[in-house]
Design a protein around this motif. Structure first.
Motif, PDB file in Angstrom:
ATOM      1  N   TYR A 298       5.712  10.167   8.910  1.00 44.12           N
ATOM      2  CA  TYR A 298       7.129   9.940   8.633  1.00 44.12           C
ATOM      3  C   TYR A 298       7.807   9.341   9.862  1.00 44.12           C
ATOM      4  CZ  TYR A 298       6.313  12.900   4.574  1.00 44.12           C
ATOM      5  OH  TYR A 298       5.824  13.421   3.409  1.00 44.12           O
ATOM      6  N   TYR A 299       8.773   8.460   9.625  1.00 40.67           N
ATOM      7  CA  TYR A 299       9.429   7.792  10.744  1.00 40.67           C
ATOM      8  C   TYR A 299      10.189   8.773  11.628  1.00 40.67           C
ATOM      9  CZ  TYR A 299      13.779   8.012   8.026  1.00 40.67           C
ATOM     10  OH  TYR A 299      14.867   8.441   7.314  1.00 40.67           O
ATOM     11  N   GLU A 300      10.578   9.949  11.080  1.00 41.66           N
ATOM     12  CA  GLU A 300      11.276  10.953  11.891  1.00 41.66           C
ATOM     13  C   GLU A 300      10.394  11.486  13.012  1.00 41.66           C
ATOM     14  OE1 GLU A 300      12.920  11.743   7.645  1.00 41.66           O
ATOM     15  OE2 GLU A 300      11.002  11.217   8.564  1.00 41.66           O
ATOM     16  N   GLN A 301       9.051  11.439  12.809  1.00 41.24           N
ATOM     17  CA  GLN A 301       8.150  11.909  13.848  1.00 41.24           C
ATOM     18  C   GLN A 301       8.303  11.080  15.124  1.00 41.24           C
ATOM     19  OE1 GLN A 301       7.579  14.848  12.407  1.00 41.24           O
ATOM     20  NE2 GLN A 301       5.482  14.796  13.187  1.00 41.24           N
ATOM     21  N   VAL A 302       8.601   9.807  14.975  1.00 39.29           N
ATOM     22  CA  VAL A 302       8.846   8.963  16.137  1.00 39.29           C
ATOM     23  C   VAL A 302      10.122   9.407  16.845  1.00 39.29           C
ATOM     24  CG1 VAL A 302       9.204   6.586  16.923  1.00 39.29           C
ATOM     25  CG2 VAL A 302       7.671   7.059  14.995  1.00 39.29           C
ATOM     26  N   LEU A 303      11.159   9.702  16.076  1.00 35.21           N
ATOM     27  CA  LEU A 303      12.398  10.193  16.672  1.00 35.21           C
ATOM     28  C   LEU A 303      12.170  11.517  17.390  1.00 35.21           C
ATOM     29  CD1 LEU A 303      14.879   9.371  13.751  1.00 35.21           C
ATOM     30  CD2 LEU A 303      14.645   8.159  15.938  1.00 35.21           C
ATOM     31  N   ARG A 304      11.297  12.340  16.843  1.00 33.59           N
ATOM     32  CA  ARG A 304      10.979  13.614  17.493  1.00 33.59           C
ATOM     33  C   ARG A 304      10.380  13.386  18.881  1.00 33.59           C
ATOM     34  NH1 ARG A 304       6.313  17.967  15.807  1.00 33.59           N
ATOM     35  NH2 ARG A 304       7.144  19.735  16.982  1.00 33.59           N
ATOM     36  N   VAL A 305       9.492  12.423  18.991  1.00 35.39           N
ATOM     37  CA  VAL A 305       8.902  12.106  20.290  1.00 35.39           C
ATOM     38  C   VAL A 305       9.968  11.574  21.247  1.00 35.39           C
ATOM     39  CG1 VAL A 305       7.249  10.618  21.485  1.00 35.39           C
ATOM     40  CG2 VAL A 305       6.630  11.669  19.301  1.00 35.39           C
ATOM     41  N   ILE A 306      10.844  10.710  20.754  1.00 35.69           N
ATOM     42  CA  ILE A 306      11.877  10.115  21.605  1.00 35.69           C
ATOM     43  C   ILE A 306      12.812  11.189  22.169  1.00 35.69           C
ATOM     44  CG2 ILE A 306      13.915   8.605  21.571  1.00 35.69           C
ATOM     45  CD1 ILE A 306      12.378   6.783  19.636  1.00 35.69           C
ATOM     46  N   THR A 307      13.124  12.212  21.366  1.00 33.38           N
ATOM     47  CA  THR A 307      14.043  13.257  21.840  1.00 33.38           C
ATOM     48  C   THR A 307      13.442  14.074  22.977  1.00 33.38           C
ATOM     49  OG1 THR A 307      13.270  14.788  20.119  1.00 33.38           O
ATOM     50  CG2 THR A 307      15.246  13.472  19.633  1.00 33.38           C
ATOM     51  N   LEU A 308      12.144  13.944  23.225  1.00 26.49           N
ATOM     52  CA  LEU A 308      11.521  14.657  24.348  1.00 26.49           C
ATOM     53  C   LEU A 308      11.774  13.954  25.671  1.00 26.49           C
ATOM     54  CD1 LEU A 308       8.080  15.546  22.699  1.00 26.49           C
ATOM     55  CD2 LEU A 308      10.098  17.006  22.916  1.00 26.49           C
TER      56      LEU A 308
ATOM     57  N   LEU B  71       8.801   1.404   7.274  1.00 29.93           N
ATOM     58  CA  LEU B  71       9.728   0.983   8.314  1.00 29.93           C
ATOM     59  C   LEU B  71       9.049   0.037   9.307  1.00 29.93           C
ATOM     60  CD1 LEU B  71      12.550   1.146   9.412  1.00 29.93           C
ATOM     61  CD2 LEU B  71      11.918   3.211  10.671  1.00 29.93           C
ATOM     62  N   SER B  72       7.747   0.261   9.575  1.00 27.92           N
ATOM     63  CA  SER B  72       7.050  -0.632  10.511  1.00 27.92           C
ATOM     64  C   SER B  72       6.961  -2.058   9.973  1.00 27.92           C
ATOM     65  CB  SER B  72       5.648  -0.100  10.818  1.00 27.92           C
ATOM     66  OG  SER B  72       4.786  -0.236   9.685  1.00 27.92           O
ATOM     67  N   LEU B  73       6.910  -2.197   8.646  1.00 28.46           N
ATOM     68  CA  LEU B  73       6.874  -3.532   8.048  1.00 28.46           C
ATOM     69  C   LEU B  73       8.188  -4.293   8.280  1.00 28.46           C
ATOM     70  CD1 LEU B  73       5.103  -2.716   4.653  1.00 28.46           C
ATOM     71  CD2 LEU B  73       4.123  -3.923   6.624  1.00 28.46           C
TER      72      LEU B  73
ATOM     73  N   LEU C 172       7.260   3.571  17.796  1.00 26.00           N
ATOM     74  CA  LEU C 172       6.741   3.462  16.434  1.00 26.00           C
ATOM     75  C   LEU C 172       5.344   2.823  16.448  1.00 26.00           C
ATOM     76  CD1 LEU C 172       7.180   3.450  13.262  1.00 26.00           C
ATOM     77  CD2 LEU C 172       8.160   1.169  13.572  1.00 26.00           C
ATOM     78  N   GLU C 173       5.201   1.765  17.186  1.00 20.41           N
ATOM     79  CA  GLU C 173       3.913   1.085  17.252  1.00 20.41           C
ATOM     80  C   GLU C 173       2.843   1.986  17.863  1.00 20.41           C
ATOM     81  OE1 GLU C 173       5.484  -3.538  17.631  1.00 20.41           O
ATOM     82  OE2 GLU C 173       5.117  -2.351  19.448  1.00 20.41           O
ATOM     83  N   ALA C 174       3.192   2.668  18.945  1.00 25.49           N
ATOM     84  CA  ALA C 174       2.227   3.548  19.606  1.00 25.49           C
ATOM     85  C   ALA C 174       1.860   4.733  18.723  1.00 25.49           C
ATOM     86  CB  ALA C 174       2.800   4.031  20.936  1.00 25.49           C
ATOM     87  N   TYR C 175       2.861   5.288  18.059  1.00 24.23           N
ATOM     88  CA  TYR C 175       2.623   6.461  17.215  1.00 24.23           C
ATOM     89  C   TYR C 175       1.720   6.094  16.032  1.00 24.23           C
ATOM     90  CZ  TYR C 175       3.702  10.957  15.001  1.00 24.23           C
ATOM     91  OH  TYR C 175       3.597  12.211  14.464  1.00 24.23           O
ATOM     92  N   SER C 176       2.016   4.961  15.396  1.00 26.47           N
ATOM     93  CA  SER C 176       1.216   4.524  14.251  1.00 26.47           C
ATOM     94  C   SER C 176      -0.221   4.224  14.673  1.00 26.47           C
ATOM     95  CB  SER C 176       1.845   3.287  13.608  1.00 26.47           C
ATOM     96  OG  SER C 176       3.128   3.580  13.106  1.00 26.47           O
ATOM     97  N   LYS C 177      -0.379   3.621  15.850  1.00 22.68           N
ATOM     98  CA  LYS C 177      -1.721   3.310  16.334  1.00 22.68           C
ATOM     99  C   LYS C 177      -2.522   4.579  16.592  1.00 22.68           C
ATOM    100  CE  LYS C 177      -4.178   0.611  19.837  1.00 22.68           C
ATOM    101  NZ  LYS C 177      -4.041  -0.294  21.021  1.00 22.68           N
TER     102      LYS C 177
ATOM    103  N   VAL D 253       0.856  -1.211   0.000  1.00 27.59           N
ATOM    104  CA  VAL D 253       0.000   0.000   0.000  1.00 27.59           C
ATOM    105  C   VAL D 253       0.883   1.250   0.000  1.00 27.59           C
ATOM    106  CG1 VAL D 253      -2.068  -1.026   0.988  1.00 27.59           C
ATOM    107  CG2 VAL D 253      -0.248  -0.271   2.516  1.00 27.59           C
ATOM    108  N   TYR D 254       1.944   1.202  -0.779  1.00 28.72           N
ATOM    109  CA  TYR D 254       2.896   2.321  -0.866  1.00 28.72           C
ATOM    110  C   TYR D 254       2.226   3.622  -1.271  1.00 28.72           C
ATOM    111  CZ  TYR D 254       2.496   1.037  -5.779  1.00 28.72           C
ATOM    112  OH  TYR D 254       2.002   0.743  -7.025  1.00 28.72           O
ATOM    113  N   ASP D 255       1.135   3.541  -2.038  1.00 30.63           N
ATOM    114  CA  ASP D 255       0.472   4.740  -2.532  1.00 30.63           C
ATOM    115  C   ASP D 255      -0.512   5.335  -1.525  1.00 30.63           C
ATOM    116  OD1 ASP D 255      -1.096   2.489  -2.776  1.00 30.63           O
ATOM    117  OD2 ASP D 255      -2.148   3.214  -4.569  1.00 30.63           O
ATOM    118  N   LYS D 256      -0.745   4.642  -0.416  1.00 31.21           N
ATOM    119  CA  LYS D 256      -1.696   5.120   0.594  1.00 31.21           C
ATOM    120  C   LYS D 256      -1.018   5.366   1.934  1.00 31.21           C
ATOM    121  CE  LYS D 256      -5.588   2.545  -1.448  1.00 31.21           C
ATOM    122  NZ  LYS D 256      -4.805   1.888  -2.504  1.00 31.21           N
ATOM    123  N   THR D 257       0.256   5.068   2.042  1.00 32.67           N
ATOM    124  CA  THR D 257       0.980   5.209   3.307  1.00 32.67           C
ATOM    125  C   THR D 257       2.249   6.022   3.084  1.00 32.67           C
ATOM    126  OG1 THR D 257       2.174   3.133   2.898  1.00 32.67           O
ATOM    127  CG2 THR D 257       0.128   3.014   4.180  1.00 32.67           C
ATOM    128  N   ASN D 258       2.922   6.336   4.182  1.00 30.55           N
ATOM    129  CA  ASN D 258       4.201   7.035   4.080  1.00 30.55           C
ATOM    130  C   ASN D 258       5.295   6.163   4.682  1.00 30.55           C
ATOM    131  OD1 ASN D 258       5.817   9.312   3.342  1.00 30.55           O
ATOM    132  ND2 ASN D 258       4.014  10.581   3.715  1.00 30.55           N
TER     133      ASN D 258
END
Length: 604
Positions: A202-212, A91-93, A190-195, A81-86
């Motif tokens: 974008y996977y960087e959004q997860v890193l943004r949360v971790i840096t907090l 990365l979660s796959l 990653l799992e919590a953010y996606s849920k 589903v590359y055309d419907k996801t980012n």
């Protein structure tokens, strides 16, 4: 250590280049991005490479085939589903594989020097984001870092502020994660953010949360060795990448074919293009910025108003003045108007003779090592030649030769007596000593010599090449009126018009800038003469013509400076009259830049 490459995206902005293939199949200088990165990874002794595919994924798998079996173990993960996801979903796959080993995480639309992988792998810290200081071409996720290279926060696109760019670093999109970091930090978040927010992130959004977190365990690794990298999202990115990563045989050609636009290469030190390093002042730039919105959204005036402003700029009559979109536009118009044989001093600025047939040109070449000549030399040479026009560039380009105004007027008189149209390009005259008294742009001079036309590029001595401004002045009103109708009525933009309008307030600043420049030219020449393989020709312009006397050819020196030091100078070997004579032209910049060039030359 393993590597995970995210290669599922469609690359829509690349248009036809990605119509039948994913972005990493894009060839850059004949080598596909995927081949380049797999070749780099094959040197690292990795346990495996995992490629997340999606758009045209089977094409990529078939292309790779078994060609890397001897050096890499390659596995694939499919994102249907590359055309419907980012890329967070891609990365979660691969999250199970991510937790099985230390990992290099790489996006597939990058091209970069080999040294970047070794830089991040050799650093002992286990969790790193490779970053580079913000430059104007960069787009996407930015970070702020502290003095210990801790990532303070991630800056997504919607939070980007141009006033803060001095503190921004761009993520190169190459990361190193330890297995423990992936297991205990990244994948759970990653799992919590996606849920919570879905898979179109974008996977960087997860890193943004971790840096907090108080103990984020993720540091930045700034690029400090000048290593090159580029992210390719569209055709302009592809063009720049092919220039940055061209081999030595193509390197110079690709830079030279651009004819400017070097702001796209912020690390490049440009000693090729010729501008005043000390003007405009910061205050004048502030006034231009303060009026940016209105100038961007409103039409400029037409030729009538702009010729009036330009006449005020140089204190000459409006009816003697035509404004151009740079001197180049006026040169084209003028040379199309000029008929018959034209006298040209070689070597010269090629824009003039390139507009005429070779049979119409009567060339004069100074017969001395410094390419020096006087008004008397020209009078003697052309005395028995049938000319309709004589061209004088004063100071000359590229030699820097200068004829004093009293002798230029004597030459103008000689031309007038013989019915010769006299064109004087004084684009560099404000760099000459006693510059205040060297210009021909005075009503009395123009009126006394109706056979005289004076060309002036505002780009060069006034330091505003991006505005594209120039004027031609003559008391031949028929010529001026013809050229005003020949060029477009809106041939300059609102920024250029406003610049001319406010210039009068900064005249004293301009005079000081020219004086400062003349002092720096003298100092710079003394330093250049210490380079044993250069013979420096004295100049009254903002450049030096130098002969490379030993050690290198002009082409070799130009290429070495660009490839080894990111410094661009002009190889004059292709100029008429200088073929195979090993001349280069070096612009005069400010003291810091000039000393940088001298140190590079000393190294060579």
């Amino acid at each position: 250590m393993q590597a995970i490459i995210l290669a599922a995206g469609m690359g829509r902005r690349l248009g036809e280049y990605t119509r039948d293939n994913t972005k990493c199949m894009l060839p850059v200088n004949g080598v596909r991005l995927i081949d380049r990165v797999l070749g780099q990874l094959s040197q690292l002794g990795l346990s495996r490479v995992v490629i997340v595919v999606g758009y045209k994924g089977q094409n990529l798998i078939d292309y790779i085939g078994h060609r890397y079996d001897d050096s890499l173990k390659i596995e694939y993960v499919d994102n249907p589903v590359y055309d419907k996801t980012n890329n967070i979903y891609s990365l979660s796959l691969a999250k199970e594989k991510l937790q099985e080993d230390d990992t290099l995480l790489i996006e597939s639309d990058l091209i970069f020097d080999d040294s970047l992988f070794r830089m991040i792998m050799d650093n002992p810290y286990p969790n790193l984001a490779l970053v580079d200081k913000y430059e104007t071409w960069m787009d996407g996720t930015m970070v702020r870092i502290d003095e210990d290279n801790n990532i303070v926060n991630f800056i997504p696109k919607k939070a980007f502020k141009y006033k803060d760019v001095d503190s921004y670093y761009k993520t190169v999109n190459i990361y190193k994660f330890s297995r423990e970091f992936s297991q205990n930090k990244y994948v759970p978040f990653l799992e919590a953010y996606s849920k919570a927010l879905g898979n179109n992130e974008y996977y960087e959004q997860v890193l943004r949360v971790i840096t907090l977190l108080d103990n984020a365990e993720l540091k930045a690794l700034p690029i400090t060795n000048g290593a090159k990298w580029y992210e390719i999202d569209d055709v302009q990115d592809l063009d720049i990448a092919e220039t940055l990563f061209a081999d030595k045989d193509e390197f110079m050609y690709r830079y030279n074919m651009r004819f400017g636009g070097h702001w796209r290469f912020p690390k490049l030190l440009d000693f090729c293009y010729l501008v005043n390093p000390y003007f405009p002042t910061a205050h004048m730039k502030d006034e231009l910025r303060a009026n940016f919105d209105i100038l961007l959204s409103e039409y400029p005036s037409g030729m009538y108003v702009n010729s009036l402003i330009a006449a005020k700029y140089f204190d000459i009559r409006q009816k003697y003045t035509v404004v151009g979109n740079g001197a180049a536009e006026l040169i084209k118009s003028l040379m199309e108007r000029v008929e018959g044989r034209i006298g040209v001093v070689y070597p010269t600025f090629q824009e003039y003779p390139n507009r005429k047939e070779q049979t119409e040109i009567v060339g004069f070449m100074p017969n001395n090592n410094d390419l020096a000549y006087t008004a008397d030399d020209l009078i003697r040479f052309y005395a028995d030649k049938q000319l309709s026009t004589l061209l004088l560039i004063n100071p000359d380009n590229p030699s820097g030769n200068f004829i004093p105004i009293v002798d230029v007027l004597r030459l103008a008189t000689w031309c007038k007596e013989r019915g010769i149209f006299f064109v004087v390009d004084e684009s560099f005259v404000d760099f000459s000593e006693d510059f205040r008294n060297n210009s021909l742009l005075h009503n009395e001079i123009l009126q006394a010599y109706p056979n005289l036309a004076v060309m002036k590029s505002i780009s060069k001595s006034y330091g505003v090449p991006g505005l594209r401004l120039g004027i031609l002045a003559s008391s031949d009103e028929a010529l001026i009126n013809w050229m005003k109708h020949d060029v477009s009525i809106w041939n300059i933009n609102s920024f250029a018009e406003f610049y001319m309008q406010i210039f009068g307030k900064y005249q004293k600043d301009y005079d000081r800038a020219c004086q400062k420049f003349i002092a720096e030219r003298k100092r710079f020449m003394a330093r250049l003469t210490d380079i044993p393989f250069l013979r420096v020709i004295p100049s009254q312009a903002n450049y030096f013509l130098c002969q490379v006397t030993e050690k290198y050819t002009s082409e070799e020196l130009t290429r070495r400076l660009l490839m080894d030091f990111n410094i661009l100078i002009k190889d004059c070997d292709n100029k008429d009259g200088l073929e195979n004579k090993n001349y280069v032209r070096i612009a005069v910049r400010d003291q810091k830049d000039n000393d940088t060039l001298v140190e590079a030359l000393k190294t060579l």
